[in-house]
Design a protein around this motif. Structure first.
Motif, PDB file in Angstrom:
ATOM      1  N   ALA A  47       0.831  -1.207   0.000  1.00  0.00           N
ATOM      2  CA  ALA A  47       0.000   0.000   0.000  1.00  0.00           C
ATOM      3  C   ALA A  47       0.864   1.255   0.000  1.00  0.00           C
ATOM      4  CB  ALA A  47      -0.910   0.000   1.226  1.00  0.00           C
ATOM      5  N   GLN A  48       0.224   2.404  -0.181  1.00  0.00           N
ATOM      6  CA  GLN A  48       0.897   3.694  -0.094  1.00  0.00           C
ATOM      7  C   GLN A  48       1.390   3.904   1.345  1.00  0.00           C
ATOM      8  OE1 GLN A  48       1.371   5.673  -2.716  1.00  0.00           O
ATOM      9  NE2 GLN A  48       0.239   4.317  -4.065  1.00  0.00           N
ATOM     10  N   ARG A  49       2.336   4.830   1.513  1.00  0.00           N
ATOM     11  CA  ARG A  49       2.950   5.037   2.835  1.00  0.00           C
ATOM     12  C   ARG A  49       1.914   5.367   3.919  1.00  0.00           C
ATOM     13  NH1 ARG A  49       7.723   5.870   5.309  1.00  0.00           N
ATOM     14  NH2 ARG A  49       9.005   5.817   3.452  1.00  0.00           N
ATOM     15  N   ALA A  50       1.007   6.290   3.654  1.00  0.00           N
ATOM     16  CA  ALA A  50       0.000   6.653   4.652  1.00  0.00           C
ATOM     17  C   ALA A  50      -0.914   5.474   4.974  1.00  0.00           C
ATOM     18  CB  ALA A  50      -0.822   7.833   4.166  1.00  0.00           C
ATOM     19  N   ASP A  51      -1.287   4.732   3.971  1.00  0.00           N
ATOM     20  CA  ASP A  51      -2.139   3.560   4.190  1.00  0.00           C
ATOM     21  C   ASP A  51      -1.379   2.427   4.855  1.00  0.00           C
ATOM     22  OD1 ASP A  51      -4.242   4.897   2.996  1.00  0.00           O
ATOM     23  OD2 ASP A  51      -3.830   4.062   1.001  1.00  0.00           O
ATOM     24  N   ALA A  52      -0.075   2.364   4.647  1.00  0.00           N
ATOM     25  CA  ALA A  52       0.741   1.289   5.211  1.00  0.00           C
ATOM     26  C   ALA A  52       0.730   1.337   6.733  1.00  0.00           C
ATOM     27  CB  ALA A  52       2.166   1.368   4.678  1.00  0.00           C
ATOM     28  N   GLU A  53       0.848   2.528   7.309  1.00  0.00           N
ATOM     29  CA  GLU A  53       0.837   2.646   8.773  1.00  0.00           C
ATOM     30  C   GLU A  53      -0.513   2.218   9.346  1.00  0.00           C
ATOM     31  OE1 GLU A  53       3.370   3.231  10.875  1.00  0.00           O
ATOM     32  OE2 GLU A  53       4.645   3.225   9.091  1.00  0.00           O
TER      33      GLU A  53
END
Length: 160
Positions: A47-53
């Motif tokens: 996933a994208q960085r923001a979604d990864a967290e």
């Protein structure tokens, strides 16, 4: 010459999992610290960085809930955690694919009149003048059989 591995004083994953099942949240903190980097690496691939967290946080929360209910892994915590992370990513992708926000309704409703025949109700309820069952002028036909209609008051037999 070989080097000896340093001794590890921390308990293994199996002992920590048992402790979490017993209600020890500090043990889950150790599991988190031990496996969060691997979970973040996988999440950044999925996933994208923001979604990864968010994905990592959701996966740890899901696994904690499963362990507190007595389920989940007995020894392979990391494998279970990463599988939960992948599963959450798939679930979020499926949910996102069902929602298509748009202001343009043309693809969904081209504005062409329907070719379906009118419903039976619209065929039976035609405006007419005064009738014996519905004494008011310009009322709509009730469409009820006379045997049932006679026993009802006028205001129930006629619908406007």
């Amino acid at each position: 010459m070989t080097q000896a591995l340093p001794l590890i004083d921390e308990p293994g994953d199996a002992e920590l999992i048992s402790a979490v099942r017993g209600g020890d949240l500090d043990a889950y903190g150790l599991l988190y610290a031990r496996h969060v980097d691997a979970a973040r690496r996988l999440a950044r691939q999925l996933a994208q960085r923001a979604d990864a967290e968010d994905l990592v946080a959701d996966a740890f929360a899901k696994v904690l809930g499963v362990l507190q209910r007595g389920g989940g892994p007995d020894v392979a915590f990391r494998a279970y955690l990463l599988t939960a992370l992948r599963s959450l990513r798939v679930d979020k992708a499926r949910a996102a694919s069902k929602v298509q926000p748009t202001d343009d309704l043309e693809p969904f409703d081209p504005g062409v009149p329907s070719a379906t025949p009118p419903s039976r109700a619209s065929r039976t309820r035609q405006p007419h003048g005064p009738s014996p069952r519905c004494p008011s002028a310009g009322s709509w036909s009730c469409g009820t059989p006379r045997s049932r209609g006679r026993s009802r008051p006028t205001w129930l037999r006629c619908s406007a």
